[in-house]
Design a protein around this motif. Sequence first.
Motif: not given
Length: 126
Positions: A86-88, A116-117, A83-84, A69, A90-91, A113
């Motif tokens: 926010r995804l990190y 996929e990244v 977007n990444l 991140r 969330y992870m 997840l």
Amino acid sequence: MNAMTAMRQYQNVGLKVQVNEADPHKLIQMLMQGGLDRIAQAKGALERGALAEKGELISKAIGIVGGLRSALDKSVGGELAENLDRLYDYMTMRLFEASRGNDAAKLDEVAGLLREVKSGWDAIAP
């Protein structure tokens, strides 16, 4: 020195050499793989009932996701970097929840997840 200690030292030296010789793209790949490895190890520890080890491994995975991140450059990456980010985030939240609740399914979710990244990152190899 026992065999396990010698093996760990050998692996640490090998990893240091890889890090020193890696370009930034490869370093991110290594971080992602390290995160996946720690999550898999945490799941194994959870299944064995080794809860202290599980906690340490999830903490390491959280640190790796935090490193990914912090490597984001939103001024260059724009919407994708946002977007990444926010995804990190969330992870990280799901990893905390997995640790607190001893929840293997949440570990699997984060691993999926991150895989996929990583597959997308691997596809843009220089």
